[in-house]
Design a protein around this motif. Structure first.
Motif, mmCIF file in Angstrom:
data_model
loop_
_atom_site.group_PDB
_atom_site.id
_atom_site.type_symbol
_atom_site.label_atom_id
_atom_site.label_comp_id
_atom_site.label_asym_id
_atom_site.label_seq_id
_atom_site.Cartn_x
_atom_site.Cartn_y
_atom_site.Cartn_z
ATOM 1 N N VAL A 115 19.582 13.824 28.482
ATOM 2 C CA VAL A 115 21.034 13.741 28.326
ATOM 3 C C VAL A 115 21.337 12.543 27.445
ATOM 4 O O VAL A 115 21.094 11.393 27.822
ATOM 5 C CB VAL A 115 21.731 13.603 29.692
ATOM 6 C CG1 VAL A 115 23.248 13.511 29.501
ATOM 7 C CG2 VAL A 115 21.385 14.774 30.600
ATOM 8 N N ARG A 128 15.524 18.601 35.125
ATOM 9 C CA ARG A 128 16.515 19.673 34.983
ATOM 10 C C ARG A 128 17.905 19.078 35.101
ATOM 11 O O ARG A 128 18.077 18.004 35.681
ATOM 12 C CB ARG A 128 16.288 20.739 36.064
ATOM 13 C CG ARG A 128 16.990 22.067 35.811
ATOM 14 C CD ARG A 128 16.597 23.086 36.859
ATOM 15 N NE ARG A 128 17.200 24.389 36.601
ATOM 16 C CZ ARG A 128 16.683 25.319 35.830
ATOM 17 N NH1 ARG A 128 15.523 25.094 35.231
ATOM 18 N NH2 ARG A 128 17.278 26.487 35.640
ATOM 19 N N CYS A 129 18.886 19.748 34.551
ATOM 20 C CA CYS A 129 20.261 19.287 34.700
ATOM 21 C C CYS A 129 21.179 20.478 34.925
ATOM 22 O O CYS A 129 20.877 21.603 34.531
ATOM 23 C CB CYS A 129 20.707 18.478 33.480
ATOM 24 S SG CYS A 129 21.092 19.453 32.023
ATOM 25 N N TYR A 130 22.292 20.210 35.586
ATOM 26 C CA TYR A 130 23.294 21.232 35.868
ATOM 27 C C TYR A 130 24.641 20.751 35.345
ATOM 28 O O TYR A 130 25.066 19.638 35.656
ATOM 29 C CB TYR A 130 23.379 21.506 37.373
ATOM 30 C CG TYR A 130 22.087 22.012 37.967
ATOM 31 C CD1 TYR A 130 21.748 23.362 37.889
ATOM 32 C CD2 TYR A 130 21.203 21.144 38.600
ATOM 33 C CE1 TYR A 130 20.560 23.832 38.434
ATOM 34 C CE2 TYR A 130 20.010 21.606 39.147
ATOM 35 C CZ TYR A 130 19.695 22.956 39.063
ATOM 36 O OH TYR A 130 18.517 23.404 39.590
ATOM 37 N N VAL A 137 27.751 16.427 34.594
ATOM 38 C CA VAL A 137 26.331 16.752 34.490
ATOM 39 C C VAL A 137 25.578 16.096 35.636
ATOM 40 O O VAL A 137 25.688 14.880 35.851
ATOM 41 C CB VAL A 137 25.753 16.280 33.142
ATOM 42 C CG1 VAL A 137 24.253 16.553 33.085
ATOM 43 C CG2 VAL A 137 26.469 16.965 31.988
ATOM 44 N N LEU A 139 21.870 15.304 36.818
ATOM 45 C CA LEU A 139 20.508 15.231 36.310
ATOM 46 C C LEU A 139 19.535 15.141 37.478
ATOM 47 O O LEU A 139 19.674 14.281 38.349
ATOM 48 C CB LEU A 139 20.354 14.016 35.392
ATOM 49 C CG LEU A 139 19.059 13.933 34.579
ATOM 50 C CD1 LEU A 139 18.940 15.128 33.641
ATOM 51 C CD2 LEU A 139 19.022 12.634 33.767
ATOM 52 N N VAL A 145 18.851 14.113 42.799
ATOM 53 C CA VAL A 145 19.820 13.773 41.760
ATOM 54 C C VAL A 145 19.644 12.302 41.388
ATOM 55 O O VAL A 145 19.781 11.419 42.237
ATOM 56 C CB VAL A 145 21.257 14.035 42.244
ATOM 57 C CG1 VAL A 145 22.260 13.615 41.175
ATOM 58 C CG2 VAL A 145 21.441 15.499 42.603
ATOM 59 N N LYS A 148 24.773 11.307 38.069
ATOM 60 C CA LYS A 148 25.945 12.161 37.929
ATOM 61 C C LYS A 148 26.764 11.580 36.785
ATOM 62 O O LYS A 148 27.284 10.471 36.875
ATOM 63 C CB LYS A 148 26.757 12.184 39.221
ATOM 64 C CG LYS A 148 28.046 13.002 39.119
ATOM 65 C CD LYS A 148 28.853 12.908 40.414
ATOM 66 C CE LYS A 148 30.170 13.652 40.269
ATOM 67 N NZ LYS A 148 31.005 13.533 41.483
ATOM 68 N N ILE A 157 23.071 17.440 25.101
ATOM 69 C CA ILE A 157 21.949 17.643 26.021
ATOM 70 C C ILE A 157 20.797 18.274 25.256
ATOM 71 O O ILE A 157 20.980 19.269 24.551
ATOM 72 C CB ILE A 157 22.353 18.532 27.207
ATOM 73 C CG1 ILE A 157 23.501 17.883 27.990
ATOM 74 C CG2 ILE A 157 21.161 18.780 28.136
ATOM 75 C CD1 ILE A 157 24.044 18.756 29.101
#
Length: 275
Positions: A115, A128-130, A137, A139, A145, A148, A157
């Motif tokens: 990121v 991984r990231c969402y 985001v 991470l 996690v 944030k 990204i």
């Protein structure tokens, strides 16, 4: 009748012991489990009527969600955006709607992901990231996690793909492409001589067809000439704007359109014959 404690795998005595239940493998954070236990204590009743009603409502909610998900998959399979209904732009590992911005794409299964921040040249790296609907985001690294990140702080990204994983993904696609020929309906194997994958607009929208041999491809051409323009079978899709595009054709390998695939194969055969 099973109580709500039993269904959720909680003990009435300690409130923390996990019993055998469909949720026994569910891992909940301590704070969330404490809240869950308090809610159960509030809702628990002697005859379990509330528990039964809530369980039925949960089953209906899961069923409705599954129906909506299946309906969405069918819409996507038909090449339309599930949000606005416009035609989708599709590649092997990404699908994008240019009209409303809806998209879905695959990311590396083994990471990493980086990121890049707007105010810091050094990126934050994780497994991984969402990205949430609000743009935040999350991470993930080692299943936890680690950051944030506010959407205003994210510049871009980066998903890092290894050559090995890309090769593996293409092999998986080739295996899935072993499907029926669009002309004779026999199995079409991408590894066999003459296999053809065609992007052509018989109507106003670009479609995809698969053929097991050059003979089936030529028979299909004679039966279904292109109606958008006469040279659709020979013209590169990237250079044409006369139909609604659903697929890209710039990738090589299994994404090569039939006209180029057959030309290359014939050229290889000719070179072998003269060698």
């Amino acid at each position: 009748m099973r109580s709500l404690f039993d269904i959720l795998g909680l003990s009435r005595e300690s409130g923390r012991d996990i019993l055998q239940s469909p949720l026994q493998n569910t891992v909940l954070p301590d704070q969330q489990r404490d809240k869950l236990e308090k809610d159960i204590l509030i809702l628990d009743d002697e005859f379990g009527l509330k528990e039964k009603r809530l369980h039925k409502e949960a089953e209906k909610q899961v069923q409705y969600a599954a129906e909506d998900s299946l309906k969405q998959l069918h819409v996507i399979q038909m090449g339309l955006c599930p949000r606005c209904g416009e035609h989708l732009n599709e590649s092997l590992f990404a699908t994008v709607c240019q009209a409303c911005g809806w998209n879905t794409y695959e990311v590396p299964s083994r990471g990493p992901v980086r990121v890049h921040l707007s105010a810091n040249p050094a990126p934050i790296e994780g497994d991984r990231c969402y990205v949430t609907a609000t743009g935040e985001v999350f991470l993930i690294k080692n299943d936890v996690v680690i950051a944030k990140i506010n959407k205003n702080a994210v510049h871009w990204i980066e998903y890092v793909w290894s050559k090995e994983e890309i090769t593996q993904r293409y092999r998986q696609v080739i295996d899935r492409l072993k499907t029926k020929c669009s002309w004779c309906e026999k199995e079409a194997d991408p590894n066999k001589e003459g296999f053809a994958l065609v992007h052509v607009a018989i109507g106003s929208c670009q479609e995809r067809y698969i053929f097991c041999s050059q003979e089936c491809y030529e028979a299909f051409r004679k039966m279904y000439p292109s109606r958008v323009h006469r040279n659709c079978y020979e013209r590169k899709c990237a250079e044409c704007d006369l139909c609604t595009k659903r697929y890209d054709d710039e990738s090589e390998g299994v994404r090569m359109i039939a006209k180029d695939f057959i030309k290359v194969k014939n050229l290889e055969i000719s070179r072998r014959a003269h060698a």
